[in-house]
Design a protein around this motif. Structure first.
Motif: not given
Length: 92
Positions: A52-74
């Protein structure tokens, strides 16, 4: 010097010093947004944990290969997926 701690969100450990590659399966309970802006490694996007916490994290999404690069360090969390994806554009 204090050791950097891993960031843990919903049982996923993220690297504290940079983006972390995870699979779409690991994010199965998350909301994943992919925008039609092509980037190296996929498309601009954003992810939101299933909490329920608000907030989105930036990410680079490669859905065709099933990979997501999440920028959780920001430390900043963004109010909308568009704002999170825009932050990625401003980083480059």
């Amino acid at each position: 010097m204090a050791a950097r701690k891993k960031i843990v969100i919903e049982d996923i450990s993220f690297e504290p010093g940079g983006p972390t590659a995870v699979t779409t399966e690991q994010l199965r309970a998350w909301v994943v947004w992919q925008f039609p802006r092509l980037r190296a490694g996929g498309y601009s996007g954003a992810v939101h944990p299933p909490s329920p916490e608000p907030g989105w994290l930036p990410a680079i999404v490669d859905a065709s290969n099933g990979q997501v690069l999440v920028f959780a360090h920001i430390k900043e969390r963004f109010p909308t997926p568009e704002a999170a994806a825009k932050h990625l554009d401003q980083m480059n």
